[in-house]
Design a protein around this motif. Structure first.
Motif, mmCIF file in Angstrom:
data_model
loop_
_atom_site.group_PDB
_atom_site.id
_atom_site.type_symbol
_atom_site.label_atom_id
_atom_site.label_comp_id
_atom_site.label_asym_id
_atom_site.label_seq_id
_atom_site.Cartn_x
_atom_site.Cartn_y
_atom_site.Cartn_z
ATOM 1 N N ARG A 1 -6.945 8.666 4.515
ATOM 2 C CA ARG A 1 -7.677 7.357 4.831
ATOM 3 C C ARG A 1 -7.314 6.456 3.795
ATOM 4 N NH1 ARG A 1 -11.757 9.879 5.950
ATOM 5 N NH2 ARG A 1 -11.331 9.849 8.021
ATOM 6 N N LEU A 2 -6.837 5.111 4.206
ATOM 7 C CA LEU A 2 -6.438 4.076 3.252
ATOM 8 C C LEU A 2 -7.458 3.047 3.243
ATOM 9 C CD1 LEU A 2 -2.734 3.442 4.052
ATOM 10 C CD2 LEU A 2 -3.603 4.887 2.618
ATOM 11 N N THR A 3 -7.651 2.668 2.029
ATOM 12 C CA THR A 3 -8.659 1.391 1.846
ATOM 13 C C THR A 3 -7.766 0.182 1.392
ATOM 14 O OG1 THR A 3 -10.649 2.782 1.616
ATOM 15 C CG2 THR A 3 -10.735 0.632 1.082
ATOM 16 N N PRO A 4 -7.658 -0.928 2.024
ATOM 17 C CA PRO A 4 -6.918 -1.896 1.274
ATOM 18 C C PRO A 4 -7.748 -2.553 0.111
ATOM 19 C CG PRO A 4 -7.112 -2.292 3.523
ATOM 20 C CD PRO A 4 -8.295 -1.097 3.480
ATOM 21 N N LEU A 5 -6.810 -2.742 -1.058
ATOM 22 C CA LEU A 5 -7.653 -3.462 -2.145
ATOM 23 C C LEU A 5 -7.909 -5.060 -1.839
ATOM 24 C CD1 LEU A 5 -5.576 -1.506 -4.749
ATOM 25 C CD2 LEU A 5 -7.860 -0.998 -3.654
ATOM 26 N N GLU A 6 -8.645 -5.758 -2.655
ATOM 27 C CA GLU A 6 -8.763 -7.229 -2.795
ATOM 28 C C GLU A 6 -7.389 -7.421 -3.047
ATOM 29 O OE1 GLU A 6 -11.735 -9.050 -1.876
ATOM 30 O OE2 GLU A 6 -12.073 -7.115 -0.835
ATOM 31 N N GLU B 1 -0.618 8.795 9.246
ATOM 32 C CA GLU B 1 0.121 9.971 8.712
ATOM 33 C C GLU B 1 1.273 9.587 7.849
ATOM 34 O OE1 GLU B 1 2.242 12.561 7.959
ATOM 35 O OE2 GLU B 1 3.326 11.732 9.564
ATOM 36 N N LEU B 2 1.394 9.769 6.499
ATOM 37 C CA LEU B 2 2.082 9.239 5.485
ATOM 38 C C LEU B 2 3.546 9.798 5.538
ATOM 39 C CD1 LEU B 2 1.552 7.233 3.215
ATOM 40 C CD2 LEU B 2 2.524 9.108 1.891
ATOM 41 N N ARG B 3 3.725 11.026 6.103
ATOM 42 C CA ARG B 3 5.130 11.744 5.970
ATOM 43 C C ARG B 3 6.065 10.814 6.818
ATOM 44 N NH1 ARG B 3 5.590 17.416 8.460
ATOM 45 N NH2 ARG B 3 6.748 16.160 10.311
ATOM 46 N N SER B 4 5.520 10.644 8.021
ATOM 47 C CA SER B 4 6.438 9.657 8.980
ATOM 48 C C SER B 4 6.768 8.381 8.342
ATOM 49 C CB SER B 4 5.812 9.433 10.169
ATOM 50 O OG SER B 4 4.613 8.695 9.994
ATOM 51 N N TRP B 5 5.799 7.744 7.555
ATOM 52 C CA TRP B 5 6.269 6.472 7.097
ATOM 53 C C TRP B 5 7.219 6.599 5.667
ATOM 54 C CZ3 TRP B 5 4.775 1.596 8.184
ATOM 55 C CH2 TRP B 5 4.050 1.479 9.210
ATOM 56 N N GLY B 6 6.976 7.848 5.124
ATOM 57 C CA GLY B 6 7.923 8.314 4.120
ATOM 58 C C GLY B 6 9.487 8.368 4.702
ATOM 59 N N SER B 7 9.552 8.917 5.744
ATOM 60 C CA SER B 7 10.984 8.989 6.398
ATOM 61 C C SER B 7 11.432 7.606 6.920
ATOM 62 C CB SER B 7 10.841 9.745 7.704
ATOM 63 O OG SER B 7 10.318 11.091 7.453
ATOM 64 N N LYS B 8 10.501 6.695 6.991
ATOM 65 C CA LYS B 8 11.019 5.444 7.805
ATOM 66 C C LYS B 8 11.586 4.728 6.486
ATOM 67 C CE LYS B 8 7.340 4.729 10.375
ATOM 68 N NZ LYS B 8 6.290 4.041 11.373
ATOM 69 N N ILE B 9 10.779 4.564 5.573
ATOM 70 C CA ILE B 9 11.169 3.750 4.382
ATOM 71 C C ILE B 9 12.385 4.294 3.590
ATOM 72 C CG2 ILE B 9 9.473 4.614 2.657
ATOM 73 C CD1 ILE B 9 9.456 1.789 1.394
ATOM 74 N N ALA B 10 12.523 5.697 3.333
ATOM 75 C CA ALA B 10 13.508 6.150 2.884
ATOM 76 C C ALA B 10 14.856 5.864 3.739
ATOM 77 C CB ALA B 10 13.320 7.523 2.612
ATOM 78 N N MET B 11 14.675 6.091 4.982
ATOM 79 C CA MET B 11 15.704 5.708 5.996
ATOM 80 C C MET B 11 16.160 4.086 5.717
ATOM 81 S SD MET B 11 17.632 7.734 7.421
ATOM 82 C CE MET B 11 18.514 8.046 9.071
ATOM 83 N N ASP B 12 15.277 3.269 5.716
ATOM 84 C CA ASP B 12 15.808 2.034 5.650
ATOM 85 C C ASP B 12 16.330 1.434 4.144
ATOM 86 O OD1 ASP B 12 14.887 1.254 8.013
ATOM 87 O OD2 ASP B 12 12.997 -0.003 7.331
ATOM 88 N N LEU C 1 -7.863 12.009 1.143
ATOM 89 C CA LEU C 1 -7.243 12.860 2.151
ATOM 90 C C LEU C 1 -8.234 12.850 3.704
ATOM 91 C CD1 LEU C 1 -4.998 14.982 2.301
ATOM 92 C CD2 LEU C 1 -6.552 16.762 1.581
ATOM 93 N N ALA C 2 -7.276 12.811 4.762
ATOM 94 C CA ALA C 2 -8.286 12.651 5.906
ATOM 95 C C ALA C 2 -8.102 13.943 6.671
ATOM 96 C CB ALA C 2 -7.739 11.128 6.691
ATOM 97 N N MET C 3 -7.791 14.921 6.319
ATOM 98 C CA MET C 3 -7.444 16.179 6.986
ATOM 99 C C MET C 3 -7.885 17.345 6.059
ATOM 100 S SD MET C 3 -3.389 16.312 6.671
ATOM 101 C CE MET C 3 -3.225 17.962 7.381
ATOM 102 N N ASP C 4 -8.216 18.681 6.840
ATOM 103 C CA ASP C 4 -8.570 19.597 6.003
ATOM 104 C C ASP C 4 -7.619 19.883 5.016
ATOM 105 O OD1 ASP C 4 -9.169 22.127 4.963
ATOM 106 O OD2 ASP C 4 -9.407 23.231 7.053
#
Ligand code: HEM
Length: 545
Positions: free
Chosen positions: A539-544, A212-223, A515-518
């Motif tokens: 849905r993330l796919t790590p790159l080599e 869920e990217l929104r919560s990661w956005g909040s965490k990094i922006a706060m840091d 996108l992993a949701m409707d």
């Protein structure tokens, strides 16, 4: 007519109709000789209320209002409030649909009861933002509510107090200072991608790579704002349960109760809403008191640290403390402003950028190719040498960022109230008139941006010589108003763009995503800033490596 409007003002409605009804109840039975005084009072109250309704809905907007000659819907219930309640559509789209009904008009008169203008021609904004910006203030009912969360800092101060604060705070956002912040921002962005990578590779469940990217956005922006704003490692990327983050989450979540509470405060005023037996009053009080306490404690600690070793602190709070122009209470207010303004908007923006790239896989791939060409493996592992220069010069990275900021301005609507008679272009503006500026509408206006105005085209921001451009091909500064302009423009614009470049480059250099949701569930909602109401699942796919 103006005198009539004053006598019939909405404020006089309750007391005037009550007095008239009581008098009617007392004297009419004597003259008419039948019926109880209660019945006469009720009849007269109903009739006088009806007179008010007819006056305000029909007579006032057509014959009395100084804006009677300006076309527009002159609605009884504001389009903004209707938009906030609609869960399935962005509020801004309602305004885009409305404007199509009034082609060629520069201003629309929006409300029946009061003077409320929507600016549809960005050229008129020069008066509002630059030439006469101090003729306007943020509307008091909006400010009083926002003050709960933002404190009385730079965003909400007005007049001379604002000029003083802006002058003293501006050095913390100068070009050089932001350049110096890039390495820290890049380090945080790389830390986030490492955490995401280890999280998705360690999980065993079927959708292990969905985040869920929104919560990661909040965490990094706060840091990031933690270090830049007050020299403090919040470390929220590693600790999602941090109490400060939780308080912000509960206050700013675009839930139905939060939206309803804000709407009530905007419509009836905070003072009135506080008198109501509504549980949201206690919830908001508890959360905002806790926020104030957090900030007060952080100011105290910072002051003590500076007194012990004065020269080692270069964050925004330290610069303000060292300027000796602010009391501890003022500093607490500025801190509240910078924490909220500095994390909520950027978190929203990075979320919308990732959303747009999930829908435009070709653009995502193009961006990745540019990054692979220009970022060495060392940089993606955290080397910060020349990171500011490298990222600022990448045309497609900057194109994606600017185009997303254009289409999804995280503050989609703002307003001003005239504190004296003034002008907006050729239009006379009477004291008390409300002016609505809607970045969502202006940034997507086909008359400015062309027939493909609502399409995602990062190439707009790349000149023929292949270098990034600052205008997106628009002819005037005012055509893109995501950060506004002039004296009240976003002071954090350069800061926000630096963060967004770092986070976007680190993410797109490390993952591909879809996108992993409707898609229908990804609806921008919120009271002041917009974010996807149901989160953003990718849905993330790590790159080599
Ligand atoms: C993409 C991210 C951002 C967007 C879209 C954004 C947008 C805006 C807008 C539209 C305004 C004007 C609001 C109004 O007048 O009604 C504003 C003001 C402001 N912003 Fe931002 N902002 C962003 C990031 C930031 C950051 C990172 C900071 C601080 C670190 C910040 C601090 C402020 C402050 C202090 C003001 C008030 C300026 C004044 O009135 O003098 N913003 N922002």
């Amino acid at each position: 007519m103006a005198l009539l409007a004053r006598i019939f003002s909405l404020r006089t409605q309750a007391p005037l109709t009550a007095v008239v009804s009581l008098l009617a109840g007392k004297y009419l039975p004597r003259h008419l000789g039948s019926g109880s005084s209660w019945r006469y009072s009720t009849y007269v109250w109903l009739v006088s209320s009806l007179v008010y309704i007819i006056f305000w809905c029909q007579v006032y907007p057509r014959y009395v209002s100084p804006l009677r000659h300006v076309p527009g819907p002159k609605s009884i219930i504001s389009l903004g409030y209707r938009g906030m309640l609609k869960r399935e559509k962005p509020m801004g789209d309602l305004y885009l649909e409305l404007v199509k009904k009034y082609p060629g008009e520069d201003l629309l008169s929006m409300a029946a009861f009061d003077e409320r203008l929507l600016v549809t021609n960005p050229q008129l904004l020069a008066d509002l933002f630059v030439h006469r910006s101090y003729d306007y203030v943020k509307p008091p009912n909006v400010s009083n509510f926002l003050r709960l969360v933002l404190g009385n800092g730079l965003i909400l101060s007005e007049g001379d107090q604002h000029k003083f604060q802006r002058k003293n705070i501006a050095p913390a956002f100068n070009f050089r200072h932001i350049k110096n912040l890039y390495p820290m921002m890049w380090t945080k962005a790389v830390e986030m991608t490492n955490l995401l990578r280890s999280q998705i590779t360690q999980r065993e469940a079927k959708d292990s790579n969905v985040v869920e990217l929104r919560s990661w956005g909040s965490k990094i922006a706060m840091d990031i704002i933690g270090v830049a704003g007050l020299g403090r490692e919040f470390n929220m990327l590693n600790n999602a349960d941090d109490p400060l983050l939780q308080v912000y989450h509960e206050l700013l979540e675009p839930s139905q109760q939060n939206v309803a509470y804000a709407m009530a405060c905007f419509m009836f005023g905070l003072g009135f809403v506080r008198l109501l037996p509504w549980r949201m009053n206690q919830i908001f009080n508890g959360l905002t008191n806790s926020l104030g306490e957090h900030c007060r404690a952080m100011v105290r600690e910072k002051r003590e640290a500076i007194e012990k070793r004065s020269d080692e602190h270069f964050d925004i709070l330290s610069l303000l403390i060292k300027s000796d122009n602010f009391s501890d209470d003022d500093l607490k207010d500025q801190l509240l402003t910078f924490l909220a303004a500095g994390h909520e908007t950027t978190a929203g923006s990075i979320t919308w950028i990732c959303y747009l790239l999930s829908k435009h896989q070709d653009a995502q791939q193009k961006l990745r190719t540019e990054l692979q060409k220009n970022l060495s493996p060392g940089i993606l592992q955290g080397d910060t040498t020349d990171i500011a220069t490298i990222l600022e010069q990448l045309p497609y990275l900057n194109g994606v960022m600017n185009e997303s900021l254009r289409l999804y301005p995280t503050i989609p609507l703002t307003s001003r109230s005239a504190i004296r008679d003034t002008q907006l272009g050729p239009q006379f503006i009477a004291k008390g008139t409300r002016v609505l500026v809607m970045p969502w509408l202006l940034n997507r206006s086909p008359s400015v941006w062309g027939a493909d105005a609502v399409e995602f085209r990062p190439e707009r921001w790349i000149s023929e010589n292949g270098k990034p451009n600052q205008t997106g091909g628009a002819s005037s500064n005012y055509d893109m108003v995501t950060f506004m302009h002039g004296a009240r423009s976003c002071i954090g614009q350069g800061f926000a763009k630096a963060e967004l470049r770092c986070i976007l480059a680190a993410l797109a250099g490390s993952f591909s995503w879809e996108l992993a949701m409707d898609d229908a569930l990804v609806v921008p909602k919120g009271v002041i800033t917009i974010k996807p109401a149901n989160g953003l699942y990718l849905r993330l796919t790590p790159l080599e490596a």
